[in-house]
Design a protein around this motif. Sequence first.
Motif, PDB file in Angstrom:
ATOM      1  N   ARG A 205     -24.687 -54.181  35.535  1.00 43.58           N
ATOM      2  CA  ARG A 205     -23.327 -54.364  34.963  1.00 43.58           C
ATOM      3  C   ARG A 205     -22.378 -54.702  36.258  1.00 43.58           C
ATOM      4  O   ARG A 205     -22.410 -54.268  37.327  1.00 43.58           O
ATOM      5  CB  ARG A 205     -22.827 -52.895  34.521  1.00 43.58           C
ATOM      6  N   LEU A 206     -21.583 -55.780  35.955  1.00 41.17           N
ATOM      7  CA  LEU A 206     -20.697 -56.491  36.724  1.00 41.17           C
ATOM      8  C   LEU A 206     -19.313 -56.195  36.372  1.00 41.17           C
ATOM      9  O   LEU A 206     -18.879 -56.114  35.331  1.00 41.17           O
ATOM     10  CB  LEU A 206     -20.848 -57.810  37.035  1.00 41.17           C
ATOM     11  N   ALA A 207     -18.416 -55.759  37.307  1.00 37.98           N
ATOM     12  CA  ALA A 207     -17.220 -55.613  36.983  1.00 37.98           C
ATOM     13  C   ALA A 207     -16.226 -56.077  37.917  1.00 37.98           C
ATOM     14  O   ALA A 207     -16.427 -56.361  39.212  1.00 37.98           O
ATOM     15  CB  ALA A 207     -16.766 -54.060  37.113  1.00 37.98           C
ATOM     16  N   PRO A 208     -14.749 -56.655  37.285  1.00 38.86           N
ATOM     17  CA  PRO A 208     -13.877 -57.146  38.438  1.00 38.86           C
ATOM     18  C   PRO A 208     -13.789 -56.321  39.439  1.00 38.86           C
ATOM     19  O   PRO A 208     -13.272 -55.099  39.337  1.00 38.86           O
ATOM     20  CB  PRO A 208     -12.696 -57.447  37.584  1.00 38.86           C
ATOM     21  N   GLU A 209     -13.572 -56.678  40.761  1.00 42.02           N
ATOM     22  CA  GLU A 209     -13.203 -55.897  42.026  1.00 42.02           C
ATOM     23  C   GLU A 209     -11.839 -56.380  42.454  1.00 42.02           C
ATOM     24  O   GLU A 209     -11.122 -57.103  41.636  1.00 42.02           O
ATOM     25  CB  GLU A 209     -14.396 -56.248  42.681  1.00 42.02           C
ATOM     26  N   GLY A 210     -11.376 -55.663  43.333  1.00 42.60           N
ATOM     27  CA  GLY A 210     -10.096 -55.948  44.008  1.00 42.60           C
ATOM     28  C   GLY A 210      -9.260 -54.905  43.906  1.00 42.60           C
ATOM     29  O   GLY A 210      -8.173 -54.771  44.294  1.00 42.60           O
ATOM     30  N   LEU A 211      -9.457 -53.666  43.191  1.00 37.50           N
ATOM     31  CA  LEU A 211      -8.715 -52.666  43.034  1.00 37.50           C
ATOM     32  C   LEU A 211      -8.785 -51.925  44.261  1.00 37.50           C
ATOM     33  O   LEU A 211      -9.837 -51.579  44.989  1.00 37.50           O
ATOM     34  CB  LEU A 211      -9.194 -51.742  41.612  1.00 37.50           C
ATOM     35  N   VAL A 212      -7.492 -51.121  44.727  1.00 37.30           N
ATOM     36  CA  VAL A 212      -7.480 -50.268  45.781  1.00 37.30           C
ATOM     37  C   VAL A 212      -6.874 -49.129  45.317  1.00 37.30           C
ATOM     38  O   VAL A 212      -6.022 -48.923  44.657  1.00 37.30           O
ATOM     39  CB  VAL A 212      -6.349 -51.034  47.114  1.00 37.30           C
ATOM     40  N   LEU A 213      -7.455 -47.861  45.586  1.00 41.69           N
ATOM     41  CA  LEU A 213      -7.125 -46.627  45.358  1.00 41.69           C
ATOM     42  C   LEU A 213      -6.140 -46.170  46.483  1.00 41.69           C
ATOM     43  O   LEU A 213      -6.610 -46.026  47.694  1.00 41.69           O
ATOM     44  CB  LEU A 213      -8.355 -45.697  45.178  1.00 41.69           C
ATOM     45  N   GLY A 214      -5.045 -45.900  46.596  1.00 40.97           N
ATOM     46  CA  GLY A 214      -4.125 -45.021  47.618  1.00 40.97           C
ATOM     47  C   GLY A 214      -4.141 -43.598  47.277  1.00 40.97           C
ATOM     48  O   GLY A 214      -3.806 -43.020  46.037  1.00 40.97           O
ATOM     49  N   ILE A 215      -4.763 -43.020  48.278  1.00 41.92           N
ATOM     50  CA  ILE A 215      -4.693 -41.516  48.221  1.00 41.92           C
ATOM     51  C   ILE A 215      -3.997 -40.683  49.261  1.00 41.92           C
ATOM     52  O   ILE A 215      -3.850 -41.089  50.354  1.00 41.92           O
ATOM     53  CB  ILE A 215      -6.450 -41.143  48.459  1.00 41.92           C
ATOM     54  N   GLY A 216      -3.501 -39.391  48.461  1.00 40.93           N
ATOM     55  CA  GLY A 216      -2.803 -38.662  49.561  1.00 40.93           C
ATOM     56  C   GLY A 216      -3.045 -37.069  48.929  1.00 40.93           C
ATOM     57  O   GLY A 216      -3.617 -37.143  48.017  1.00 40.93           O
ATOM     58  N   CYS A 217      -3.332 -36.453  49.966  1.00 41.42           N
ATOM     59  CA  CYS A 217      -3.968 -35.183  49.598  1.00 41.42           C
ATOM     60  C   CYS A 217      -3.540 -34.252  50.606  1.00 41.42           C
ATOM     61  O   CYS A 217      -3.273 -34.355  52.011  1.00 41.42           O
ATOM     62  CB  CYS A 217      -5.510 -35.078  49.378  1.00 41.42           C
ATOM     63  N   ARG A 218      -3.453 -32.733  50.124  1.00 30.52           N
ATOM     64  CA  ARG A 218      -3.558 -31.595  51.003  1.00 30.52           C
ATOM     65  C   ARG A 218      -4.723 -31.538  51.991  1.00 30.52           C
ATOM     66  O   ARG A 218      -5.829 -32.163  51.691  1.00 30.52           O
ATOM     67  CB  ARG A 218      -3.312 -30.321  50.404  1.00 30.52           C
ATOM     68  N   ARG A 219      -4.833 -30.822  53.296  1.00 32.88           N
ATOM     69  CA  ARG A 219      -5.916 -30.950  54.117  1.00 32.88           C
ATOM     70  C   ARG A 219      -6.926 -30.368  53.337  1.00 32.88           C
ATOM     71  O   ARG A 219      -6.649 -29.213  52.831  1.00 32.88           O
ATOM     72  CB  ARG A 219      -5.783 -30.317  55.385  1.00 32.88           C
ATOM     73  N   GLY A 220      -8.158 -30.818  53.399  1.00 29.64           N
ATOM     74  CA  GLY A 220      -9.473 -29.688  53.108  1.00 29.64           C
ATOM     75  C   GLY A 220      -9.802 -30.016  51.542  1.00 29.64           C
ATOM     76  O   GLY A 220     -10.784 -29.245  51.062  1.00 29.64           O
ATOM     77  N   MET A 221      -9.073 -31.075  50.764  1.00 24.13           N
ATOM     78  CA  MET A 221      -9.411 -31.075  49.506  1.00 24.13           C
ATOM     79  C   MET A 221     -10.667 -31.707  49.474  1.00 24.13           C
ATOM     80  O   MET A 221     -11.301 -32.590  49.951  1.00 24.13           O
ATOM     81  CB  MET A 221      -8.330 -31.820  48.821  1.00 24.13           C
ATOM     82  N   PRO A 222     -11.525 -31.102  48.328  1.00 27.38           N
ATOM     83  CA  PRO A 222     -12.871 -31.673  47.984  1.00 27.38           C
ATOM     84  C   PRO A 222     -13.131 -33.233  47.692  1.00 27.38           C
ATOM     85  O   PRO A 222     -12.258 -33.380  46.945  1.00 27.38           O
ATOM     86  CB  PRO A 222     -13.500 -30.572  47.084  1.00 27.38           C
ATOM     87  N   ALA A 223     -14.097 -33.638  48.147  1.00 26.85           N
ATOM     88  CA  ALA A 223     -14.351 -34.769  47.651  1.00 26.85           C
ATOM     89  C   ALA A 223     -14.298 -35.174  45.908  1.00 26.85           C
ATOM     90  O   ALA A 223     -14.083 -36.055  45.261  1.00 26.85           O
ATOM     91  CB  ALA A 223     -15.500 -35.532  48.314  1.00 26.85           C
ATOM     92  N   GLU A 224     -14.935 -33.870  45.588  1.00 31.38           N
ATOM     93  CA  GLU A 224     -15.055 -34.168  43.994  1.00 31.38           C
ATOM     94  C   GLU A 224     -14.014 -33.986  43.283  1.00 31.38           C
ATOM     95  O   GLU A 224     -13.657 -34.787  42.296  1.00 31.38           O
ATOM     96  CB  GLU A 224     -16.015 -32.784  43.544  1.00 31.38           C
ATOM     97  N   GLU A 225     -12.807 -33.177  43.548  1.00 30.99           N
ATOM     98  CA  GLU A 225     -11.460 -33.231  43.086  1.00 30.99           C
ATOM     99  C   GLU A 225     -10.780 -34.672  43.245  1.00 30.99           C
ATOM    100  O   GLU A 225     -10.066 -34.962  42.343  1.00 30.99           O
ATOM    101  CB  GLU A 225     -10.727 -32.158  43.646  1.00 30.99           C
ATOM    102  N   ILE A 226     -11.040 -35.117  44.495  1.00 32.87           N
ATOM    103  CA  ILE A 226     -10.254 -36.393  44.753  1.00 32.87           C
ATOM    104  C   ILE A 226     -10.893 -37.553  43.921  1.00 32.87           C
ATOM    105  O   ILE A 226     -10.355 -38.312  43.259  1.00 32.87           O
ATOM    106  CB  ILE A 226     -10.603 -36.685  46.069  1.00 32.87           C
ATOM    107  N   ARG A 227     -12.274 -37.427  43.850  1.00 28.66           N
ATOM    108  CA  ARG A 227     -13.011 -38.564  42.863  1.00 28.66           C
ATOM    109  C   ARG A 227     -12.838 -38.161  41.531  1.00 28.66           C
ATOM    110  O   ARG A 227     -12.394 -39.170  40.574  1.00 28.66           O
ATOM    111  CB  ARG A 227     -14.636 -38.215  42.836  1.00 28.66           C
ATOM    112  N   ASP A 228     -12.644 -37.021  40.997  1.00 30.71           N
ATOM    113  CA  ASP A 228     -12.163 -36.534  39.461  1.00 30.71           C
ATOM    114  C   ASP A 228     -10.533 -37.383  39.008  1.00 30.71           C
ATOM    115  O   ASP A 228     -10.591 -37.919  38.145  1.00 30.71           O
ATOM    116  CB  ASP A 228     -12.009 -35.191  39.180  1.00 30.71           C
ATOM    117  N   LEU A 229      -9.708 -37.241  40.074  1.00 29.42           N
ATOM    118  CA  LEU A 229      -8.305 -37.796  39.782  1.00 29.42           C
ATOM    119  C   LEU A 229      -8.461 -39.268  39.901  1.00 29.42           C
ATOM    120  O   LEU A 229      -7.945 -39.911  39.025  1.00 29.42           O
ATOM    121  CB  LEU A 229      -7.443 -37.234  41.044  1.00 29.42           C
TER     122      LEU A 229
END
Length: 338
Positions: A205-229
């Motif tokens: 499966r190929l998909a168009p690339e070039g998207l950038v995720l801008g992320i902000g978060c409180r300290r210590g937020m789990p990777a799973e929750e960041i990934r879900d959002l």
Amino acid sequence: MLIRVIFFTEKGRQTAERMASALPGREFRLFNKEYENRVDFTERAFFEGTPLIFIGASGIAVRTIAPLIADKLTDPPVLVIDELAMHVIPLLSGHYGGANALAQDIAEALGADPVITTATDINKAFSVDVFARENGLKIANRGGIAKVSTKALAGKPVTISIKNFPPKAPVDVVIAPEGELPEDDPDDFASDAKLALEGDTSVIRLAPEGLVLGIGCRRGMPAEEIRDLAEECLDMIGAGLESVSAIASIDIKASEPGILQLSKELSVPFITFDADLLARAPGEYTASDFVREKTGVDNVCERSAVLAAGSDGALLLRKQARNGITCAVARSEGGKND
């Protein structure tokens, strides 16, 4: 395109300068052993994802890059040229990184012989990773590369499905149209995408690339929750994690474990900017007095996403917030990030 060059002798320096003169459309950064460390110079190329050329013995190049090699889809192109410029040898990332194509260009400019060893190239067979690179696509499941290459090398046809995604019958390569999901049978899409992402080598499966995720978060937020959002945000614009080329944030989050973990899982760089630079990002953003008080800038996720997308970056999705995490999505209007 910036190209980093390391040489070890006077003849090597002369070859480097001749190469730079013969390719005026490229930007070359030549190594200076009096002021720079060879290992640091090499690590910088891997961090930036910029091509790296050694002018000298291939053994020195191999020993230098060996501790840094990680993945064929993320490692930068690495080439070796002998100091007399007789041969140009791609060592790493020949297809997806573009080392083979760069070797051809350099060899033509220097009157050298390109030493290409990848099977699909020397047999003039279809290469799915070259196809992906040339069309600005990202390979979502690398496990299928070998299957498609084996079929192409055997002289068998390789089929591609673009318009009718997902296909009703098995194909070798499927390309998901950007921002589109089939309306007739979305369950087929989910099933086929899941198989591809989980490593079923019956399909790439190929998909168009070039998207950038801008992320902000409180300290210590789990990777799973960041990934879900992040997944929810991408779903809002009809995209998936496989289309992400980078993650961005403010520099005070450079060591945030959850964001670093997501960057590692997606095999994409994590880029950070200081507050002053974020504040100068062109455009209008969702301002927050609380964020300004904590970070020194009124918005982190939108501004960092746009800056990381490059000079022609544009927001596709404004700030989405949940449980102490914010996420925005931007894209380079020119396609892939510079």
